[in-house]
Design a protein around this motif. Structure first.
Motif, PDB file in Angstrom:
ATOM      1  N   ARG A 201      -4.972  68.040 -53.661  1.00 26.49           N
ATOM      2  CA  ARG A 201      -4.332  68.318 -52.065  1.00 26.49           C
ATOM      3  C   ARG A 201      -2.738  67.635 -52.014  1.00 26.49           C
ATOM      4  O   ARG A 201      -2.675  66.551 -52.668  1.00 26.49           O
TER       5      ARG A 201
ATOM      6  N   ALA B 257      -8.328  64.755 -61.523  1.00 28.66           N
ATOM      7  CA  ALA B 257      -7.585  65.516 -60.457  1.00 28.66           C
ATOM      8  C   ALA B 257      -8.099  64.869 -59.145  1.00 28.66           C
ATOM      9  O   ALA B 257      -9.180  65.054 -58.745  1.00 28.66           O
ATOM     10  N   SER B 258      -7.170  63.901 -58.620  1.00 31.54           N
ATOM     11  CA  SER B 258      -7.472  63.333 -57.520  1.00 31.54           C
ATOM     12  C   SER B 258      -6.273  63.036 -56.524  1.00 31.54           C
ATOM     13  O   SER B 258      -5.317  62.236 -57.294  1.00 31.54           O
ATOM     14  N   ALA B 259      -6.211  63.369 -55.326  1.00 30.87           N
ATOM     15  CA  ALA B 259      -5.076  63.242 -54.395  1.00 30.87           C
ATOM     16  C   ALA B 259      -4.982  61.859 -53.970  1.00 30.87           C
ATOM     17  O   ALA B 259      -3.961  61.408 -53.674  1.00 30.87           O
ATOM     18  N   GLN B 260      -6.059  61.188 -54.041  1.00 34.44           N
ATOM     19  CA  GLN B 260      -6.086  59.587 -53.472  1.00 34.44           C
ATOM     20  C   GLN B 260      -5.039  58.757 -54.707  1.00 34.44           C
ATOM     21  O   GLN B 260      -4.289  58.129 -54.294  1.00 34.44           O
TER      22      GLN B 260
ATOM     23  N   ARG C  25     -20.866  63.748 -45.169  1.00 37.80           N
ATOM     24  CA  ARG C  25     -21.128  65.120 -45.557  1.00 37.80           C
ATOM     25  C   ARG C  25     -22.318  65.494 -46.145  1.00 37.80           C
ATOM     26  O   ARG C  25     -22.787  66.736 -45.825  1.00 37.80           O
TER      27      ARG C  25
ATOM     28  N   THR D 288     -10.016  57.180 -48.892  1.00 38.46           N
ATOM     29  CA  THR D 288      -8.474  57.309 -48.905  1.00 38.46           C
ATOM     30  C   THR D 288      -7.828  56.310 -48.269  1.00 38.46           C
ATOM     31  O   THR D 288      -6.763  56.032 -48.613  1.00 38.46           O
TER      32      THR D 288
ATOM     33  N   ARG E  47      -2.794  59.780 -43.436  1.00 35.88           N
ATOM     34  CA  ARG E  47      -1.390  59.786 -43.864  1.00 35.88           C
ATOM     35  C   ARG E  47      -0.246  59.808 -42.934  1.00 35.88           C
ATOM     36  O   ARG E  47       0.475  58.843 -42.993  1.00 35.88           O
TER      37      ARG E  47
ATOM     38  N   LYS F 195     -18.183  59.906 -55.234  1.00 30.86           N
ATOM     39  CA  LYS F 195     -17.670  60.102 -53.642  1.00 30.86           C
ATOM     40  C   LYS F 195     -18.568  58.937 -52.675  1.00 30.86           C
ATOM     41  O   LYS F 195     -18.990  57.977 -53.418  1.00 30.86           O
TER      42      LYS F 195
ATOM     43  N   LYS G 249      -8.623  64.735 -41.487  1.00 34.05           N
ATOM     44  CA  LYS G 249      -8.828  63.353 -41.550  1.00 34.05           C
ATOM     45  C   LYS G 249      -7.797  63.002 -42.948  1.00 34.05           C
ATOM     46  O   LYS G 249      -7.221  61.992 -42.641  1.00 34.05           O
ATOM     47  N   SER G 250      -7.465  63.880 -43.921  1.00 31.95           N
ATOM     48  CA  SER G 250      -6.688  63.390 -44.979  1.00 31.95           C
ATOM     49  C   SER G 250      -5.130  63.335 -44.149  1.00 31.95           C
ATOM     50  O   SER G 250      -4.289  62.459 -44.677  1.00 31.95           O
TER      51      SER G 250
ATOM     52  N   ILE H 236     -13.221  70.002 -53.322  1.00 33.88           N
ATOM     53  CA  ILE H 236     -13.994  69.045 -53.700  1.00 33.88           C
ATOM     54  C   ILE H 236     -15.152  68.407 -52.577  1.00 33.88           C
ATOM     55  O   ILE H 236     -16.132  68.037 -53.043  1.00 33.88           O
ATOM     56  N   ASP H 237     -14.619  68.303 -51.448  1.00 35.94           N
ATOM     57  CA  ASP H 237     -15.436  67.679 -50.470  1.00 35.94           C
ATOM     58  C   ASP H 237     -16.343  68.879 -49.948  1.00 35.94           C
ATOM     59  O   ASP H 237     -17.368  68.400 -49.090  1.00 35.94           O
TER      60      ASP H 237
ATOM     61  N   ARG I 104      -9.314  53.550 -61.291  1.00 35.89           N
ATOM     62  CA  ARG I 104      -8.260  54.690 -61.240  1.00 35.89           C
ATOM     63  C   ARG I 104      -6.879  54.406 -60.547  1.00 35.89           C
ATOM     64  O   ARG I 104      -6.157  55.269 -60.942  1.00 35.89           O
TER      65      ARG I 104
ATOM     66  N   ARG J 148      -7.376  53.413 -50.981  1.00 35.66           N
ATOM     67  CA  ARG J 148      -6.477  53.930 -52.103  1.00 35.66           C
ATOM     68  C   ARG J 148      -5.219  53.970 -51.963  1.00 35.66           C
ATOM     69  O   ARG J 148      -4.197  53.492 -52.555  1.00 35.66           O
TER      70      ARG J 148
HETATM   71  C1  S3P Z   1      -8.574  62.803 -50.285  1.00 35.70           C
HETATM   72  C2  S3P Z   1      -8.953  63.154 -51.480  1.00 35.70           C
HETATM   73  C3  S3P Z   1     -10.056  63.187 -52.213  1.00 35.70           C
HETATM   74  C4  S3P Z   1     -11.248  63.891 -51.187  1.00 35.70           C
HETATM   75  C5  S3P Z   1     -11.264  62.714 -50.115  1.00 35.70           C
HETATM   76  C6  S3P Z   1      -9.881  62.804 -49.372  1.00 35.70           C
HETATM   77  C7  S3P Z   1      -7.439  62.521 -49.688  1.00 35.70           C
HETATM   78  O1  S3P Z   1     -10.498  62.416 -52.979  1.00 35.70           O
HETATM   79  O2  S3P Z   1     -12.544  63.799 -51.786  1.00 35.70           O
HETATM   80  O3  S3P Z   1     -12.218  63.212 -49.068  1.00 35.70           O
HETATM   81  O4  S3P Z   1      -7.218  62.520 -48.282  1.00 35.70           O
HETATM   82  O5  S3P Z   1      -6.471  62.330 -50.513  1.00 35.70           O
HETATM   83  P1  S3P Z   1     -10.144  62.292 -54.406  1.00 35.70           P
HETATM   84  O6  S3P Z   1      -8.477  62.089 -54.383  1.00 35.70           O
HETATM   85  O7  S3P Z   1     -10.751  60.646 -55.054  1.00 35.70           O
HETATM   86  O8  S3P Z   1     -10.864  63.419 -55.168  1.00 35.70           O
END
Ligand code: S3P
Length: 440
Positions: A194, A166-169, A388, A97, A31, A342, A26-27, A314-315, A128, A100
């Motif tokens: 991530r 810590a957030s990849a988004q 989930r 995702t 992207r 979430k 999905k991520s 995290i997921d 955020r 953001r």
């Molecule tokens: C994601 C980042 C995570 C994750 C989400 C997908 C992404 O969220 O929980 O399902 O694809 O960047 P956060 O960045 O808010 O932790």
């Protein structure tokens, strides 16, 4: 409880066996669509995840004037390069995702846009991303820090930003905005969130580098079109993996799974718990390591989970709670308060729903503790429109005594369309039924 018409019916028994895979990551699918939309020319994406969340992102780039040729559900060509002002708001539905990351792109555009989604998405915190993007000069209006977000054109400047979570988004939103800034931006993250954005942007020619926990990006948003094959999502694989670990006699193999080390925290934790897992890397797809995971039913022991591994899984905490219930001894999870923001408050919701199956779990502000191995009993549980949660409850029901129903099967399709089919394919008795009819 809002009664969703469709639900899962789950019967325990049997063993899980066979070789299967799960849908695309999905991520990466979000992207791939957004980044190739920014790139000049045609990009071919294969193995794309067609699911509720990612279709919302695809729809949004189309509203921005990007032409998409759909060869099949999972194979697309994106003709990117120029955006036009959308006629209506960009509707990201339930996708955190989606909203953001796309906001990070929209702040660099010369026209106004509005990004919105469902009531569920409107409850998720946007400050955020708003706060760091405003530091860069972005013009964003929100409803007290929540969507809808109205983004107006503004000149962006480079920043040095240290993320509080810590957030990849969040990291990705800043990195994307930085492509439109006036100099080099640096983002420091507290933990290894991530890194798909970094990998994919650099494959498309962006000037991006990492040094420890800091990512640096140079402006210049002319990305090069690229072809990607999206590997299978380890966060979806987590459900059959968990099922095979806890259903006696099981032995399954999952192929073509994304094994990016920023996503494999669950595998590391499971190995420490004594899981019989064999992970074999077979190659690279879309700049990500992929491979095969063989899982056999295992005698697991409880574990303490906290620190850097949390963001790497995290997921997976909803399904991890189910696994921990089936492990001997105490499990303690700390440093996981992000779970509360979430799609739902995943700590509170999982503790409450698993209690209906007879589980005793202590919720803490940043995690939970429990004593395994617990016996569960069949019950009716509710997925709360959170994919989930719904799928984790199905897996828990596989080891409960008697029949169970999980109200809300629809939401599983936000990330894992065909979930029940995959589970049935390895021998689990999981079906999607009309719960209203079943009740009559
Ligand atoms: C994601 C980042 C995570 C994750 C989400 C997908 C992404 O969220 O929980 O399902 O694809 O960047 P956060 O960045 O808010 O932790």
């Amino acid at each position: 409880m809002t009664a969703a018409k469709d639900g899962f019916r789950v019967l325990p028994g049997g063993t899980l066996t066979g070789t299967t895979t799960v849908p695309g990551d999905k991520s990466l699918s979000h992207r791939a669509v957004m980044f190739t939309a920014l790139a000049q020319g045609a990009s071919r994406i294969k193995g794309w995840l067609s699911a509720g969340d990612t279709e919302a992102t695809l729809d949004s780039v189309q509203r921005l004037g990007v032409r998409v040729e759909r060869h099949s559900r999972h194979n697309l060509t994106i003709y990117g390069g120029t955006f036009v002002k959308p006629e209506r708001e960009l509707n990201l539905v339930n996708a955190g995702t989606g909203i953001r990351l796309l906001t990070g792109i929209m702040v660099g555009q010369p026209f106004e846009s509005v990004l919105d989604g469902t009531e569920q998405l409107r409850r998720r915190p946007m400050n955020r991303i708003i706060q760091p993007l405003r530091l860069m000069g972005a013009n964003i209006e929100s409803v007290n820090g929540y969507a809808p977000l109205t983004v107006k054109p503004a000149a962006l400047k480079a920043v040095r930003y240290s993320m509080p979570m810590a957030s990849a988004q969040v990291k990705s939103a800043i990195l994307l905005a930085a492509l439109f800034a006036d100099g080099e931006t640096a983002v420091t993250q507290p933990g290894p969130a991530r890194d798909h954005t970094e990998r994919m942007l650099s494959a498309m020619g962006a000037r991006i580098r990492e040094d420890g926990n800091t990512v640096y990006v140079q402006p210049g948003h002319t990305l090069t079109a690229a072809d990607f094959t999206v590997p299978a999502d380890i966060s979806s694989a987590a459900f059959p993996i968990a099922a095979a670990l806890i259903v006696p006699g099981s032995d399954i193999t999952l192929t073509n799974i994304n094994l990016n080390p920023t996503r494999t925290g669950l595998l590391d934790v499971l190995l420490e718990m004594g899981a019989d897992l064999t992970v074999t890397e077979t190659g690279l797809e879309a700049g990500e390591p992929v491979g095969t995971i063989r899982v056999r039913h295992s005698a697991l022991k409880g574990i303490r989970v906290g620190g850097d591994v949390v963001v790497r899984m995290i997921d997976e905490f909803p399904i991890f709670m189910v696994i921990a219930l089936n492990a001997e001894g105490e499990t303690l999870v700390q440093d996981a308060s992000e779970l509360r923001v979430k799609e739902t408050d995943r700590l509170a919701v999982m503790v409450a729903e698993l209690a209906k199956l007879g589980a005793v779990i202590t919720e803490t502000p940043d995690g939970f503790s429990l004593k395994g191995a617990q016996s569960l009993k069949g019950a009716v549980t509710y997925g709360h429109d959170d994919h989930r949660i719904s799928m984790s409850l199905v897996v828990a029901s596989l080891v409960a005594k008697g029949e169970s129903f999980v109200n809300d099967a629809r939401c599983a399709g936000d990330s894992f369309p065909g979930f029940a089919d995959v589970m049935r394919g390895i021998g689990a008795d999981v079906s999607v039924i009309d719960l209203q009819e079943a009740a009559q």
